[in-house]
Scaffold this active site. Structure first.
Site, PDB file in Angstrom:
ATOM      1  N   GLU A  39     124.293  58.585  72.972  1.00 57.18           N
ATOM      2  CA  GLU A  39     124.906  57.694  73.966  1.00 57.18           C
ATOM      3  C   GLU A  39     124.415  57.989  75.382  1.00 57.18           C
ATOM      4  O   GLU A  39     124.642  57.195  76.281  1.00 57.18           O
ATOM      5  CB  GLU A  39     126.434  57.784  73.885  1.00 57.18           C
ATOM      6  CG  GLU A  39     127.060  59.003  74.506  1.00 57.18           C
ATOM      7  CD  GLU A  39     126.949  60.305  73.736  1.00 57.18           C
ATOM      8  OE1 GLU A  39     127.502  61.320  74.193  1.00 57.18           O
ATOM      9  OE2 GLU A  39     126.315  60.323  72.649  1.00 57.18           O
ATOM     10  N   CYS A  53     127.173  66.200  68.978  1.00 55.80           N
ATOM     11  CA  CYS A  53     127.296  67.432  69.755  1.00 55.80           C
ATOM     12  C   CYS A  53     128.347  68.365  69.149  1.00 55.80           C
ATOM     13  O   CYS A  53     128.116  68.931  68.089  1.00 55.80           O
ATOM     14  CB  CYS A  53     127.551  67.133  71.226  1.00 55.80           C
ATOM     15  SG  CYS A  53     127.271  68.580  72.289  1.00 55.80           S
ATOM     16  N   HIS A  85     122.889  63.900  72.432  1.00 60.28           N
ATOM     17  CA  HIS A  85     123.806  62.800  72.728  1.00 60.28           C
ATOM     18  C   HIS A  85     123.052  61.466  72.679  1.00 60.28           C
ATOM     19  O   HIS A  85     122.396  61.106  73.657  1.00 60.28           O
ATOM     20  CB  HIS A  85     124.419  62.985  74.116  1.00 60.28           C
ATOM     21  CG  HIS A  85     125.404  64.096  74.182  1.00 60.28           C
ATOM     22  ND1 HIS A  85     126.742  63.907  73.913  1.00 60.28           N
ATOM     23  CD2 HIS A  85     125.251  65.410  74.460  1.00 60.28           C
ATOM     24  CE1 HIS A  85     127.377  65.060  74.037  1.00 60.28           C
ATOM     25  NE2 HIS A  85     126.485  65.983  74.362  1.00 60.28           N
TER      26      HIS A  85
END
Length: 192
Positions: A176, A76, A174
């Protein structure tokens, strides 16, 4: 050991948790020796480009990041800071990706939040990635497409969803926060 770069940006805890879920030991650190010794380095971030770059420059972490030779993954804001310049705060960034970061046109719905697909994926990062797979984005600025783009996405306009230059990889999305698809992408990076 996986080093997660600690700097003036958010989202570090969720990246640490994702790495640990994959079975890797990691450390959140701004220590130069620890970062240089790490097998892999993750440069995540949620925040604002000019203040993040100011923080990196004050601590000479900009030079450190540019000099790393092991695989590095920007996430990001990490992707945006690896670019040449950002319109956010008219910021000169690290310059590892030869492109600029621009704000999405304000006449449309900004920020880009939610799940979206990737196009033109071309990297080991996307091993096992299918055309039906989607990843999670949240951003108001985007990197323009260039020769270092390894995946694109369309939101208002096409942009770089992932990039690679030498040992530097980066995702605008993202991993994650992208469930099992993101876990697979993050795992592919950690296996490089």
């Amino acid at each position: 050991m996986i080093a997660i770069v600690k700097y003036n940006a958010g989202n570090i805890a969720s990246v640490k948790n994702a790495v640990e879920r994959l079975g890797y030991n990691c450390s959140v650190t701004d220590d130069e020796i620890e970062i240089r010794r790490a097998a892999k380095v993750i440069f995540p971030g949620v925040g604002e480009a000019s203040s993040a770059m100011e923080y990196l420059r004050e601590r000479k972490m900009d030079r450190l990041i540019r000099s790393l030779e092991q695989p590095v993954l920007g996430i990001c804001l990490g992707l945006q800071l690896l670019c040449r310049h950002s319109e956010e705060g008219n910021t000169n960034c690290l310059g590892l990706f030869d492109t600029s970061v621009k704000r999405f046109p304000t006449t449309d719905i900004v920020p880009h939040i939610g799940w979206n697909d990737l196009k033109q994926t071309r990297s080991l990062l996307f091993d096992g990635f299918g055309s039906e797979d989607t990843v999670y984005f949240v951003h108001s600025y985007y990197a323009e497409i260039c020769s270092q783009t390894i995946a694109t996405c369309d939101y208002i306009l096409p942009f770089s969803a992932a990039m690679q230059h030498r040992n530097f990889f980066a995702t605008q999305f993202h991993p994650e926060k992208s469930a099992s698809v993101g876990e697979r992408i993050l795992g592919n990076f950690l296996k490089l």
